[in-house]
Design a protein around this motif. Structure first.
Motif, PDB file in Angstrom:
ATOM      1  N   PRO A  54      31.098  59.351  14.127  1.00  0.00           N
ATOM      2  CA  PRO A  54      32.001  58.578  14.980  1.00  0.00           C
ATOM      3  C   PRO A  54      31.422  58.307  16.367  1.00  0.00           C
ATOM      4  CG  PRO A  54      32.792  60.833  14.775  1.00  0.00           C
ATOM      5  CD  PRO A  54      31.600  60.713  13.882  1.00  0.00           C
ATOM      6  N   TYR A  55      31.690  57.116  16.859  1.00  0.00           N
ATOM      7  CA  TYR A  55      31.333  56.696  18.208  1.00  0.00           C
ATOM      8  C   TYR A  55      32.538  55.905  18.701  1.00  0.00           C
ATOM      9  CZ  TYR A  55      27.873  55.539  21.860  1.00  0.00           C
ATOM     10  OH  TYR A  55      27.162  55.440  23.027  1.00  0.00           O
ATOM     11  N   LEU A  56      33.195  56.374  19.734  1.00  0.00           N
ATOM     12  CA  LEU A  56      34.432  55.766  20.214  1.00  0.00           C
ATOM     13  C   LEU A  56      34.287  55.274  21.644  1.00  0.00           C
ATOM     14  CD1 LEU A  56      36.866  58.580  18.979  1.00  0.00           C
ATOM     15  CD2 LEU A  56      36.295  56.441  17.798  1.00  0.00           C
ATOM     16  N   VAL A  57      35.010  54.222  21.976  1.00  0.00           N
ATOM     17  CA  VAL A  57      35.094  53.756  23.362  1.00  0.00           C
ATOM     18  C   VAL A  57      36.554  53.708  23.778  1.00  0.00           C
ATOM     19  CG1 VAL A  57      32.945  52.426  23.352  1.00  0.00           C
ATOM     20  CG2 VAL A  57      35.088  51.307  22.722  1.00  0.00           C
ATOM     21  N   ALA A  58      36.761  53.923  25.074  1.00  0.00           N
ATOM     22  CA  ALA A  58      38.077  53.756  25.671  1.00  0.00           C
ATOM     23  C   ALA A  58      38.026  52.509  26.532  1.00  0.00           C
ATOM     24  CB  ALA A  58      38.432  54.974  26.523  1.00  0.00           C
ATOM     25  N   THR A  59      39.049  51.684  26.410  1.00  0.00           N
ATOM     26  CA  THR A  59      39.102  50.441  27.181  1.00  0.00           C
ATOM     27  C   THR A  59      40.367  50.400  28.027  1.00  0.00           C
ATOM     28  OG1 THR A  59      40.188  49.254  25.375  1.00  0.00           O
ATOM     29  CG2 THR A  59      37.772  49.156  25.459  1.00  0.00           C
ATOM     30  N   HIS A  60      40.244  49.713  29.127  1.00  0.00           N
ATOM     31  CA  HIS A  60      41.385  49.378  29.980  1.00  0.00           C
ATOM     32  C   HIS A  60      41.307  47.869  30.124  1.00  0.00           C
ATOM     33  CE1 HIS A  60      44.417  49.488  33.040  1.00  0.00           C
ATOM     34  NE2 HIS A  60      43.624  48.855  33.880  1.00  0.00           N
ATOM     35  N   GLY A  61      42.244  47.171  29.509  1.00  0.00           N
ATOM     36  CA  GLY A  61      42.120  45.714  29.418  1.00  0.00           C
ATOM     37  C   GLY A  61      40.891  45.399  28.580  1.00  0.00           C
ATOM     38  N   ASN A  62      39.998  44.600  29.114  1.00  0.00           N
ATOM     39  CA  ASN A  62      38.769  44.261  28.393  1.00  0.00           C
ATOM     40  C   ASN A  62      37.578  45.120  28.805  1.00  0.00           C
ATOM     41  OD1 ASN A  62      39.950  42.150  26.917  1.00  0.00           O
ATOM     42  ND2 ASN A  62      39.708  40.743  28.643  1.00  0.00           N
ATOM     43  N   ASP A  63      37.807  46.080  29.692  1.00  0.00           N
ATOM     44  CA  ASP A  63      36.705  46.883  30.224  1.00  0.00           C
ATOM     45  C   ASP A  63      36.551  48.203  29.499  1.00  0.00           C
ATOM     46  OD1 ASP A  63      36.251  44.956  32.219  1.00  0.00           O
ATOM     47  OD2 ASP A  63      37.746  45.890  33.529  1.00  0.00           O
ATOM     48  N   VAL A  64      35.320  48.520  29.099  1.00  0.00           N
ATOM     49  CA  VAL A  64      35.008  49.838  28.560  1.00  0.00           C
ATOM     50  C   VAL A  64      34.911  50.791  29.742  1.00  0.00           C
ATOM     51  CG1 VAL A  64      33.271  51.235  27.357  1.00  0.00           C
ATOM     52  CG2 VAL A  64      33.827  48.937  26.529  1.00  0.00           C
ATOM     53  N   VAL A  65      35.725  51.854  29.721  1.00  0.00           N
ATOM     54  CA  VAL A  65      35.771  52.797  30.840  1.00  0.00           C
ATOM     55  C   VAL A  65      35.388  54.218  30.438  1.00  0.00           C
ATOM     56  CG1 VAL A  65      37.422  51.435  32.168  1.00  0.00           C
ATOM     57  CG2 VAL A  65      38.250  53.154  30.529  1.00  0.00           C
ATOM     58  N   GLY A  66      35.055  54.410  29.169  1.00  0.00           N
ATOM     59  CA  GLY A  66      34.628  55.721  28.700  1.00  0.00           C
ATOM     60  C   GLY A  66      34.196  55.643  27.261  1.00  0.00           C
ATOM     61  N   TYR A  67      33.485  56.663  26.840  1.00  0.00           N
ATOM     62  CA  TYR A  67      33.041  56.713  25.445  1.00  0.00           C
ATOM     63  C   TYR A  67      32.717  58.139  25.054  1.00  0.00           C
ATOM     64  CZ  TYR A  67      28.237  56.948  27.254  1.00  0.00           C
ATOM     65  OH  TYR A  67      27.092  57.318  27.912  1.00  0.00           O
ATOM     66  N   CYS A  68      32.698  58.382  23.759  1.00  0.00           N
ATOM     67  CA  CYS A  68      32.276  59.673  23.220  1.00  0.00           C
ATOM     68  C   CYS A  68      31.687  59.446  21.836  1.00  0.00           C
ATOM     69  CB  CYS A  68      33.432  60.668  23.171  1.00  0.00           C
ATOM     70  SG  CYS A  68      34.713  60.280  21.975  1.00  0.00           S
ATOM     71  N   TYR A  69      30.878  60.398  21.415  1.00  0.00           N
ATOM     72  CA  TYR A  69      30.258  60.280  20.098  1.00  0.00           C
ATOM     73  C   TYR A  69      29.763  61.637  19.636  1.00  0.00           C
ATOM     74  CZ  TYR A  69      25.890  60.229  22.792  1.00  0.00           C
ATOM     75  OH  TYR A  69      24.867  60.531  23.656  1.00  0.00           O
ATOM     76  N   ALA A  70      29.364  61.695  18.387  1.00  0.00           N
ATOM     77  CA  ALA A  70      28.775  62.895  17.806  1.00  0.00           C
ATOM     78  C   ALA A  70      27.405  62.549  17.249  1.00  0.00           C
ATOM     79  CB  ALA A  70      29.667  63.439  16.691  1.00  0.00           C
ATOM     80  N   THR A  71      26.501  63.506  17.339  1.00  0.00           N
ATOM     81  CA  THR A  71      25.165  63.377  16.746  1.00  0.00           C
ATOM     82  C   THR A  71      24.887  64.631  15.930  1.00  0.00           C
ATOM     83  OG1 THR A  71      24.137  64.344  18.726  1.00  0.00           O
ATOM     84  CG2 THR A  71      24.230  61.925  18.602  1.00  0.00           C
ATOM     85  N   PRO A  72      23.968  64.557  14.980  1.00  0.00           N
ATOM     86  CA  PRO A  72      23.634  65.770  14.237  1.00  0.00           C
ATOM     87  C   PRO A  72      23.156  66.870  15.192  1.00  0.00           C
ATOM     88  CG  PRO A  72      22.662  63.843  13.197  1.00  0.00           C
ATOM     89  CD  PRO A  72      23.200  63.396  14.526  1.00  0.00           C
ATOM     90  N   TRP A  73      23.579  68.095  14.935  1.00  0.00           N
ATOM     91  CA  TRP A  73      23.172  69.214  15.793  1.00  0.00           C
ATOM     92  C   TRP A  73      21.670  69.465  15.655  1.00  0.00           C
ATOM     93  CZ3 TRP A  73      23.576  71.853  19.897  1.00  0.00           C
ATOM     94  CH2 TRP A  73      23.020  73.111  20.025  1.00  0.00           C
ATOM     95  N   LYS A  74      21.191  69.589  14.466  1.00  0.00           N
ATOM     96  CA  LYS A  74      19.763  69.781  14.206  1.00  0.00           C
ATOM     97  C   LYS A  74      19.433  69.115  12.871  1.00  0.00           C
ATOM     98  CE  LYS A  74      18.738  73.589  17.068  1.00  0.00           C
ATOM     99  NZ  LYS A  74      17.604  73.561  17.914  1.00  0.00           N
ATOM    100  N   ALA A  75      18.150  68.948  12.605  1.00  0.00           N
ATOM    101  CA  ALA A  75      17.720  68.215  11.409  1.00  0.00           C
ATOM    102  C   ALA A  75      17.735  69.050  10.133  1.00  0.00           C
ATOM    103  CB  ALA A  75      16.320  67.646  11.632  1.00  0.00           C
ATOM    104  N   ARG A  76      17.645  70.353  10.210  1.00  0.00           N
ATOM    105  CA  ARG A  76      17.585  71.188   9.007  1.00  0.00           C
ATOM    106  C   ARG A  76      18.875  71.068   8.193  1.00  0.00           C
ATOM    107  NH1 ARG A  76      13.035  71.017  10.599  1.00  0.00           N
ATOM    108  NH2 ARG A  76      11.715  72.760  11.198  1.00  0.00           N
ATOM    109  N   ALA A  77      18.755  71.096   6.876  1.00  0.00           N
ATOM    110  CA  ALA A  77      19.876  70.843   5.968  1.00  0.00           C
ATOM    111  C   ALA A  77      21.070  71.764   6.197  1.00  0.00           C
ATOM    112  CB  ALA A  77      19.405  70.954   4.521  1.00  0.00           C
TER     113      ALA A  77
END
Length: 164
Positions: A54-77
């Motif tokens: 997931p990658y999310l943005v927060a908007t106020h009107g048409n403006d992006v004012v924040g965001y958050c996301y997740a990435t893999p912690w490490k590459a090992r299975a």
């Protein structure tokens, strides 16, 4: 203020880069030392979305004012059920509960996708970020003293974890 939270797309790369680059240029919150061009930010967004995270943005009107996301912690299975989470807000959106709202939606998406652990790294000291992560139920699990060098000084990073 009223905010909307929605999935991010590559068309959000310019405002996301603008928010992020403020932190790169003026704080030790990010250990990057050069600003991130819009095309590079678009590439990063694409990579995360292609990984099914997931990658999310927060908007106020048409403006992006924040965001958050997740990435893999490490590459090992064996780490495949763990992610690192990140949230950034524009200065005008801080202190209004938006970071919490973004994280709550991110954590819900991660739970629904079957993830088990979320970790967030926080450059120390940063009482505002610590308060946000702890409000979200995260607890400190590590401190890496003097792990990054930026602006002519050493910085420590703490890690907070939430079992989803």
């Amino acid at each position: 203020m009223t905010y909307q939270i929605r999935p991010a797309s590559v068309t959000d790369a310019a405002p996301i880069a603008a928010i992020y680059n403020h932190y790169v240029e003026h704080t030790a919150v990010s250990f990057e030392e050069q600003t991130v061009p819009v095309d590079e930010m678009a590439s990063r967004i694409t990579t995360i979305l292609q990984q099914g995270l997931p990658y999310l943005v927060a908007t106020h009107g048409n403006d992006v004012v924040g965001y958050c996301y997740a990435t893999p912690w490490k590459a090992r299975a064996a780490y495949r059920y763990s992610v690192e989470v990140t949230v950034y807000l524009a200065a005008t959106a801080q202190g209004q509960g938006l970071g919490y709202a973004l994280y709550q939606q991110l954590f819900a998406a991660l739970r629904a996708a079957g993830y088990h652990a979320a970790l967030g790294g926080i450059v120390q000291p940063n009482p505002g970020s610590v308060a946000l992560h702890e409000k979200c139920g995260m607890t400190q699990v590590a401190l890496l003293p003097d792990i990054g060098f930026k602006f002519g000084q050493w910085h420590s990073v703490g890690y907070w974890q939430l079992l989803l």
